[in-house]
Motif scaffolding. Structure first.
Motif, PDB file in Angstrom:
ATOM      1  N   GLY A 338       0.848  -1.316   0.156  1.00  0.00           N
ATOM      2  CA  GLY A 338       0.056  -0.019   0.008  1.00  0.00           C
ATOM      3  C   GLY A 338       0.876   1.163   0.135  1.00  0.00           C
ATOM      4  N   PRO A 386      -3.355  12.593  -0.541  1.00  0.00           N
ATOM      5  CA  PRO A 386      -3.731  11.274  -0.061  1.00  0.00           C
ATOM      6  C   PRO A 386      -4.451  10.388  -1.032  1.00  0.00           C
ATOM      7  CG  PRO A 386      -5.209  12.957   0.658  1.00  0.00           C
ATOM      8  CD  PRO A 386      -4.007  13.656   0.193  1.00  0.00           C
ATOM      9  N   SER A 387      -4.513  10.839  -2.155  1.00  0.00           N
ATOM     10  CA  SER A 387      -5.373   9.987  -3.241  1.00  0.00           C
ATOM     11  C   SER A 387      -4.140   8.853  -3.524  1.00  0.00           C
ATOM     12  CB  SER A 387      -5.556  10.946  -4.419  1.00  0.00           C
ATOM     13  OG  SER A 387      -4.470  11.488  -5.136  1.00  0.00           O
ATOM     14  N   TYR A 388      -2.799   9.324  -3.422  1.00  0.00           N
ATOM     15  CA  TYR A 388      -1.804   8.249  -4.191  1.00  0.00           C
ATOM     16  C   TYR A 388      -1.753   7.231  -3.138  1.00  0.00           C
ATOM     17  CZ  TYR A 388      -0.291  11.766  -7.186  1.00  0.00           C
ATOM     18  OH  TYR A 388      -0.333  12.755  -8.281  1.00  0.00           O
ATOM     19  N   GLN A 389      -1.840   7.360  -1.548  1.00  0.00           N
ATOM     20  CA  GLN A 389      -1.813   6.112  -0.925  1.00  0.00           C
ATOM     21  C   GLN A 389      -3.172   5.411  -0.892  1.00  0.00           C
ATOM     22  OE1 GLN A 389      -2.389   6.834   3.577  1.00  0.00           O
ATOM     23  NE2 GLN A 389      -0.187   6.095   3.530  1.00  0.00           N
ATOM     24  N   ARG A 390      -4.145   6.080  -1.078  1.00  0.00           N
ATOM     25  CA  ARG A 390      -5.656   5.408  -1.236  1.00  0.00           C
ATOM     26  C   ARG A 390      -5.604   4.497  -2.390  1.00  0.00           C
ATOM     27  NH1 ARG A 390      -8.290   9.690  -0.811  1.00  0.00           N
ATOM     28  NH2 ARG A 390      -8.747  10.272  -2.828  1.00  0.00           N
ATOM     29  N   GLN A 391      -5.105   5.133  -3.605  1.00  0.00           N
ATOM     30  CA  GLN A 391      -5.055   4.015  -4.727  1.00  0.00           C
ATOM     31  C   GLN A 391      -4.122   2.869  -4.485  1.00  0.00           C
ATOM     32  OE1 GLN A 391      -7.383   4.122  -6.910  1.00  0.00           O
ATOM     33  NE2 GLN A 391      -8.257   5.776  -5.994  1.00  0.00           N
ATOM     34  N   ARG A 393      -3.429   1.233  -1.549  1.00  0.00           N
ATOM     35  CA  ARG A 393      -4.016   0.742  -0.746  1.00  0.00           C
ATOM     36  C   ARG A 393      -5.166  -0.070  -1.439  1.00  0.00           C
ATOM     37  NH1 ARG A 393      -4.377   4.228   5.045  1.00  0.00           N
ATOM     38  NH2 ARG A 393      -2.156   3.744   5.458  1.00  0.00           N
ATOM     39  N   ARG A 394      -5.806   0.396  -2.374  1.00  0.00           N
ATOM     40  CA  ARG A 394      -6.598  -0.460  -3.062  1.00  0.00           C
ATOM     41  C   ARG A 394      -6.190  -1.530  -3.963  1.00  0.00           C
ATOM     42  NH1 ARG A 394      -7.700  -0.293  -8.603  1.00  0.00           N
ATOM     43  NH2 ARG A 394      -6.666   1.536  -8.824  1.00  0.00           N
TER      44      ARG A 394
END
Length: 428
Positions: A338, A386-391, A393-394
């Motif tokens: 992630g 935070p979008s980079y970490q969110r993707q 983690r997806r």
């Protein structure tokens, strides 16, 4: 039931750990596993519990030493020059030698299945000549033409409209054409072993029973359609045997892992610029040079720990960002943890891997000539959006689901069960 597997591989840097991961998994399930490969891989093979066997006439290399590198693609001045080295020094040029060594081992000790690195067309030829099931291991994204995606190599986004499809046709022709120079050597190896010639080198890559893609399906283009023998079996996330102990830089600031190629790709100056970039940020850096670069040659600020190797899977549990050349192994391990990325492709398949990371929203790409300031801004962007970490983690969740069972082992055991079984001898 216990089966016998013969692996064929080469000192291909990041291609080695996933291949040996599969060998280890089969060995742990009680199968007989032998690995035919370069002498420099002997210790790594033995660490898996498999039996190492050395090529006798096929060329060998050692990627921990630039002078011993088989391809020396870092000497090429253009991407086409680097490709020609791959074609002439590994895939096609020595195909007869790889076929000869593989067949000699199969005659001495038959196997139920031949498992080979997909680039060793000589080994694939040997398996076809021996009449046993052959599984090719693709240790990166599937690199051959398939409907629903642009050609592999240029790192272009999927086409839209008529002009986009025309672009893809032209690119595909440009990519396939240089393979023709390798066709005479490949067909000479085939006819020497009683096999008919093929019309193109690309056709030869498909003369296998299974092509196992050791890469997350989620990283490939969603609309891509693959040949029936291709299976996405998930990434292998094991670290190499030589990674050493976990050691992290002191402090509580966000940790940035730096990992460029484990082989020599003229990356020393880039490592220095990355170290300089991290010195401008409120972060901790763990910079791993890899076996081919002496860490003493990379001068770094006080917030950056420089070391030759580290267990990346363990480091990534603490990391906030990875700066990487976008080698497939480092990229998928980062995604599995992630951790988003700043990708700095150096060549080979790395532009394609970087593109897929960017398309997934899990990282950004900067060019290998980027200044320390540009690299620092890219790291800051990934850290603070935070979008980079969110993707990332997806994708980690998708990778975890895909690797919950060992699909590669299942496919190989299925091939072995359906095989007629090795003959006591093979005709010469």
């Amino acid at each position: 039931m216990r089966k016998n597997f013969l692996f064929a591989t080469w000192a291909g840097g990041g291609a080695v750990p996933p291949t040996l991961s599969v060998a280890r998994a089969l060995r742990e399930r009680g199968h007989g596993v032998r690995v035919l490969g370069d002498r420099s891989l002997h210790d790594e093979v033995a660490a898996t519990g498999a039996e190492p066997i050395t090529w006798t006439t096929a060329p060998q290399g050692d990627t921990t030493d630039p002078a011993g590198d088989l391809l020396k693609d870092f000497e090429a001045r253009t991407p086409m020059g680097a490709f020609a080295r791959l074609r002439d020094r590994l895939v096609c040029g020595p195909a007869a030698d790889f076929a000869r060594d593989t067949l000699a081992e199969l005659r001495a000790r038959p196997a139920d299945v031949l498992v080979t690195d997909f680039s060793l067309l000589g080994a694939i030829t040997a398996g076809e000549a021996a009449g046993i099931p052959v599984a090719a291991l693709g240790t990166t994204l599937y690199p051959f033409p398939a409907p629903g995606a642009p050609p592999f190599g240029p790192g272009v986004r999927p086409a839209t409209g008529v002009l986009g499809r025309l672009r893809d046709r032209l690119l595909e022709e440009m990519i396939i054409k240089p393979w023709a120079k390798g066709l005479p050597a490949l067909n000479a190896a085939r006819t020497a072993n009683g096999l008919p010639p093929v019309d193109s080198v690309i056709d030869a890559f498909g003369r296998v029973d299974r092509f196992l893609v050791l890469s997350p399906r989620a990283l490939d283009h969603p609309g891509r359609r693959f040949p029936s023998y291709v299976r996405h079996v998930g990434a292998r996330l094991d670290d190499p045997a030589w990674v050493g102990e976990l050691r992290l830089p002191e402090g509580e600031a966000p940790l940035v892992l730096v990992s460029l190629s484990s082989t020599f790709m003229n990356q020393r100056e880039l490592l220095r610029r990355i170290a300089d970039a991290l010195g401008r940020l409120p972060v901790r850096g763990l910079l791993t040079t890899g076996p081919a670069v002496d860490p003493a040659t990379v001068h770094a600020p006080g917030n950056v720990l420089v070391t030759s190797v580290a267990p990346h899977s363990a480091v990534l549990r603490h990391a906030a960002v990875t700066i990487t050349h976008a080698g497939h192994g480092t990229a998928v391990k980062s995604l599995a943890a992630g951790v988003p990325m700043v990708c700095v492709p150096l060549g080979r398949d790395q532009g394609e891997v970087a593109l897929r990371v960017a398309l997934a929203g899990a990282g950004i790409t900067v060019c290998k000539s980027a200044s320390p300031g540009t690299i620092a801004r890219a790291v800051g962007r990934v850290l603070h959006d935070p979008s980079y970490q969110r993707q990332a983690r997806r994708l980690a969740a998708e990778i975890a689901a895909e690797t919950a069972t060992d699909r590669a082992v299942t496919e190989l055991e299925d091939l072995a069960e359906r095989a007629p079984g090795p003959s006591p001898t093979l005709s010469g």
